[in-house]
Scaffold this active site. Structure first.
Site, PDB file in Angstrom:
ATOM      1  N   GLY A  96     -22.267 -16.888   2.185  1.00  0.00           N
ATOM      2  CA  GLY A  96     -23.121 -17.795   1.417  1.00  0.00           C
ATOM      3  C   GLY A  96     -24.430 -18.113   2.132  1.00  0.00           C
ATOM      4  O   GLY A  96     -25.431 -18.429   1.485  1.00  0.00           O
ATOM      5  N   GLU A 114     -17.384 -11.447   3.716  1.00  0.00           N
ATOM      6  CA  GLU A 114     -16.284 -12.021   2.929  1.00  0.00           C
ATOM      7  C   GLU A 114     -15.068 -11.102   2.867  1.00  0.00           C
ATOM      8  O   GLU A 114     -13.926 -11.549   2.828  1.00  0.00           O
ATOM      9  CB  GLU A 114     -16.756 -12.328   1.497  1.00  0.00           C
ATOM     10  N   GLU A 132     -26.637 -15.344   1.289  1.00  0.00           N
ATOM     11  CA  GLU A 132     -26.963 -15.502  -0.138  1.00  0.00           C
ATOM     12  C   GLU A 132     -27.984 -16.619  -0.350  1.00  0.00           C
ATOM     13  O   GLU A 132     -28.887 -16.498  -1.172  1.00  0.00           O
ATOM     14  CB  GLU A 132     -25.680 -15.763  -0.939  1.00  0.00           C
ATOM     15  N   ALA A 156     -20.052 -20.019   3.241  1.00  0.00           N
ATOM     16  CA  ALA A 156     -19.394 -21.154   2.591  1.00  0.00           C
ATOM     17  C   ALA A 156     -18.295 -21.657   3.526  1.00  0.00           C
ATOM     18  O   ALA A 156     -17.787 -20.899   4.364  1.00  0.00           O
ATOM     19  CB  ALA A 156     -18.808 -20.711   1.255  1.00  0.00           C
TER      20      ALA A 156
HETATM   21  C1  HXC Z   1     -15.982 -23.084   8.104  1.00  0.00           C
HETATM   22  C2  HXC Z   1     -16.838 -22.251  10.066  1.00  0.00           C
HETATM   23  C3  HXC Z   1     -17.438 -21.169   9.377  1.00  0.00           C
HETATM   24  C4  HXC Z   1     -17.273 -21.108   7.961  1.00  0.00           C
HETATM   25  C5  HXC Z   1     -17.886 -20.972  11.474  1.00  0.00           C
HETATM   26  N1  HXC Z   1     -17.143 -22.085  11.347  1.00  0.00           N
HETATM   27  N2  HXC Z   1     -18.080 -20.389  10.288  1.00  0.00           N
HETATM   28  N3  HXC Z   1     -16.142 -23.183   9.418  1.00  0.00           N
HETATM   29  N4  HXC Z   1     -16.529 -22.081   7.370  1.00  0.00           N
HETATM   30  N5  HXC Z   1     -17.830 -20.141   7.215  1.00  0.00           N
HETATM   31  C6  HXC Z   1     -16.714 -22.998  12.410  1.00  0.00           C
HETATM   32  C7  HXC Z   1     -15.576 -22.421  13.238  1.00  0.00           C
HETATM   33  O1  HXC Z   1     -14.352 -22.628  12.609  1.00  0.00           O
HETATM   34  C8  HXC Z   1     -15.718 -23.200  14.512  1.00  0.00           C
HETATM   35  O2  HXC Z   1     -15.186 -24.502  14.329  1.00  0.00           O
HETATM   36  C9  HXC Z   1     -17.225 -23.371  14.654  1.00  0.00           C
HETATM   37  O3  HXC Z   1     -17.763 -23.193  13.350  1.00  0.00           O
HETATM   38  C10 HXC Z   1     -17.841 -22.345  15.585  1.00  0.00           C
HETATM   39  O4  HXC Z   1     -17.443 -21.061  15.151  1.00  0.00           O
HETATM   40  P1  HXC Z   1     -16.757 -19.965  16.116  1.00  0.00           P
HETATM   41  O5  HXC Z   1     -16.031 -19.012  15.267  1.00  0.00           O
HETATM   42  O6  HXC Z   1     -16.001 -20.624  17.216  1.00  0.00           O
HETATM   43  O7  HXC Z   1     -18.074 -19.291  16.743  1.00  0.00           O
HETATM   44  P2  HXC Z   1     -18.267 -17.783  17.232  1.00  0.00           P
HETATM   45  O8  HXC Z   1     -17.070 -17.317  18.020  1.00  0.00           O
HETATM   46  O9  HXC Z   1     -19.614 -17.750  17.885  1.00  0.00           O
HETATM   47  O10 HXC Z   1     -18.306 -16.905  15.895  1.00  0.00           O
HETATM   48  C11 HXC Z   1     -19.336 -17.075  14.966  1.00  0.00           C
HETATM   49  C12 HXC Z   1     -19.017 -16.363  13.617  1.00  0.00           C
HETATM   50  C13 HXC Z   1     -17.630 -16.847  13.134  1.00  0.00           C
HETATM   51  C14 HXC Z   1     -18.999 -14.863  13.825  1.00  0.00           C
HETATM   52  C15 HXC Z   1     -20.130 -16.739  12.657  1.00  0.00           C
HETATM   53  O11 HXC Z   1     -17.614 -18.285  13.147  1.00  0.00           O
HETATM   54  C16 HXC Z   1     -17.313 -16.385  11.743  1.00  0.00           C
HETATM   55  O12 HXC Z   1     -16.919 -15.257  11.560  1.00  0.00           O
HETATM   56  N6  HXC Z   1     -17.456 -17.280  10.777  1.00  0.00           N
HETATM   57  C17 HXC Z   1     -17.091 -16.995   9.381  1.00  0.00           C
HETATM   58  C18 HXC Z   1     -18.107 -16.095   8.722  1.00  0.00           C
HETATM   59  C19 HXC Z   1     -17.725 -15.773   7.289  1.00  0.00           C
HETATM   60  O13 HXC Z   1     -16.671 -15.163   7.034  1.00  0.00           O
HETATM   61  N7  HXC Z   1     -18.580 -16.171   6.342  1.00  0.00           N
HETATM   62  C20 HXC Z   1     -18.292 -15.975   4.921  1.00  0.00           C
HETATM   63  C21 HXC Z   1     -17.529 -17.154   4.357  1.00  0.00           C
HETATM   64  S1  HXC Z   1     -17.087 -16.913   2.675  1.00  0.00           S
HETATM   65  P3  HXC Z   1     -13.988 -25.068  15.271  1.00  0.00           P
HETATM   66  O14 HXC Z   1     -13.696 -26.405  14.690  1.00  0.00           O
HETATM   67  O15 HXC Z   1     -12.891 -24.079  15.178  1.00  0.00           O
HETATM   68  O16 HXC Z   1     -14.611 -25.110  16.629  1.00  0.00           O
HETATM   69  C22 HXC Z   1     -18.507 -17.150   1.834  1.00  0.00           C
HETATM   70  C23 HXC Z   1     -18.395 -17.004   0.340  1.00  0.00           C
HETATM   71  C24 HXC Z   1     -19.581 -17.494  -0.360  1.00  0.00           C
HETATM   72  O17 HXC Z   1     -19.523 -17.431   2.367  1.00  0.00           O
HETATM   73  C25 HXC Z   1     -19.275 -17.654  -1.824  1.00  0.00           C
HETATM   74  C26 HXC Z   1     -20.259 -18.463  -2.558  1.00  0.00           C
HETATM   75  C27 HXC Z   1     -20.388 -19.899  -2.221  1.00  0.00           C
END
Ligand code: HXC
Length: 259
Positions: free
Chosen positions: A110, A133, A113, A67
């Site tokens: 998400g 998360e 999911e 998400a």
């Molecule tokens: C918003 C995101 C994002 C996310 C990545 N980006 N994941 N933006 N929400 N979930 C954005 C980054 O901010 C960045 O934008 C660009 O995508 C590239 O990501 P990087 O981090 O620079 O890439 P990398 O170093 O290769 O790392 C990849 C990654 C990391 C390991 C996937 O991005 C990451 O940890 N993302 C979050 C994963 C996460 O926690 N997911 C769960 C979310 S909560 P900029 O503009 O900075 O370049 C969830 C709850 C669901 O899903 C509930 C129900 C709906």
């Protein structure tokens, strides 16, 4: 209909529709509008008589990295209650036609999911699945703790949810989360192959069978058996059942019409 964050091709292949998540710069992070678009697209494809199977995919780098954290960051519980995003997820889950997730790269939070909400998952060797998360101070909210646990068992689900560790496509296959792992160059082709097999079957029987398998996750054994039996009887009211059995007896390939 055109969308901002997804690309939809209802006639990707014969009877197969493709929905592609299309926020590549954000690794296909699922913002609210993207999910609303997904709900609308799946609803329309469910109504489209030409479509028998749907593939959801992202790109090589990411199916979806979760998400949209930036959109969620300042939300309060009351905001979330009012937005009621899970109504969208519930509608997606109710899609009647089979959905295959073709996953490459990140399928996290998400994103994992969403893949698990689909009926089958074909992954590229580069796919990584995870529920990270916990690392940002929350927990899965779109079925992750339930579907992951049912798919891979308590030990691995607990480890993934409590530590946020990612698992590889190979580990996901071994633990029963996904159906196939193939080289990155062919993961979409492989999903199409699987979809083609599904499309050869009676659409009526397919719908009833999908509904019945899903019931196994939602009910006790007695209720599930009763539901299955009802759908089994219903198959016999279709022309496809008559055609399928006749074709078997006549040693030919059935011509299913979906009625
Ligand atoms: C918003 C995101 C994002 C996310 C990545 N980006 N994941 N933006 N929400 N979930 C954005 C980054 O901010 C960045 O934008 C660009 O995508 C590239 O990501 P990087 O981090 O620079 O890439 P990398 O170093 O290769 O790392 C990849 C990654 C990391 C390991 C996937 O991005 C990451 O940890 N993302 C979050 C994963 C996460 O926690 N997911 C769960 C979310 S909560 P900029 O503009 O900075 O370049 C969830 C709850 C669901 O899903 C509930 C129900 C709906």
């Amino acid at each position: 209909m055109s969308y901002e964050y997804i690309l939809v091709d209802p006639q990707f292949k014969t009877h197969i529709a493709l929905v592609r998540l299309n926020r590549p710069k954000e690794l296909n992070a699922l913002n609210l509008q993207l999910m609303l678009e997904m709900k609308q697209a799946l609803h329309d494809l469910d109504e489209d008589e030409n479509v028998r199977c749907i593939i959801i995919t992202g790109n090589e780098q990411a199916f979806a990295a979760g998400a949209d954290i930036k959109q969620m960051e300042s939300r309060t519980p009351i905001d979330l209650l009012k937005i009621d995003q899970f109504e969208t997820w519930d509608q997606i889950r109710k899609t009647k036609k089979p959905i295959i997730a073709a996953v490459s790269g990140f399928a996290l939070g998400g994103g994992c999911e969403l893949a698990m909400t689909c009926d089958m998952i074909v992954a590229s060797e580069t796919a990584k699945f995870g529920q990270p998360e916990i690392k940002i101070g929350i927990m899965p909210g779109a079925g992750g703790t339930q579907r992951l646990t049912r798919a891979v068992g308590k030990a691995l689900a607990m480890e993934m949810v409590l530590t946020g560790k990612f698992i590889s496509a190979e580990e996901a296959l071994r633990s029963g989360l996904i159906n196939k792992v193939v080289p990155e160059e062919v993961y979409l082709d492989e999903a199409v192959k699987l979809a083609k097999e599904v499309c050869q079957m009676s659409p009526v029987a397919t719908r009833l069978a999908k509904e019945s398998v899903n019931k196994a996750f939602e009910s006790g054994l007695q209720e599930g058996l009763f539901f299955e039996r009802k759908n089994f009887y219903m198959c016999f009211s279709s022309n496809d059942q008559k055609e399928g059995m006749k074709a078997f007896v006549e040693k030919r390939i059935p011509d299913f019409k979906g009625n």
